[in-house]
Design a protein around this motif. Structure first.
Motif: not given
Length: 62
Positions: A48-62
């Motif tokens: 439904y959303l071609p090219g969509w990938m989960p976001a990678f946010d380095a700040a949230l993974s701390r």
């Protein structure tokens, strides 16, 4: 995923890019593992959303 991964590369050694810190390498490895684990779900969303990938946010993974 490629954009998030390449955004954290900052120097090269013998023609190969290196990640900025070991911690960032672990975060990116975890992101890759998560994408692999949920590849069927990602594929379903991409119908439904071609090219969509989960976001990678380095700040949230701390």
């Amino acid at each position: 995923m490629h954009i998030a991964h390449s955004a954290f590369r900052n120097k090269t050694k013998a023609g190969h890019a290196q990640l900025s810190t070991p911690e960032m390498q672990q975060r990116i490895a975890a992101y890759h593992a998560t994408c692999k684990k949920y590849k069927q779900e990602i594929a379903a969303i991409q119908k439904y959303l071609p090219g969509w990938m989960p976001a990678f946010d380095a700040a949230l993974s701390r």
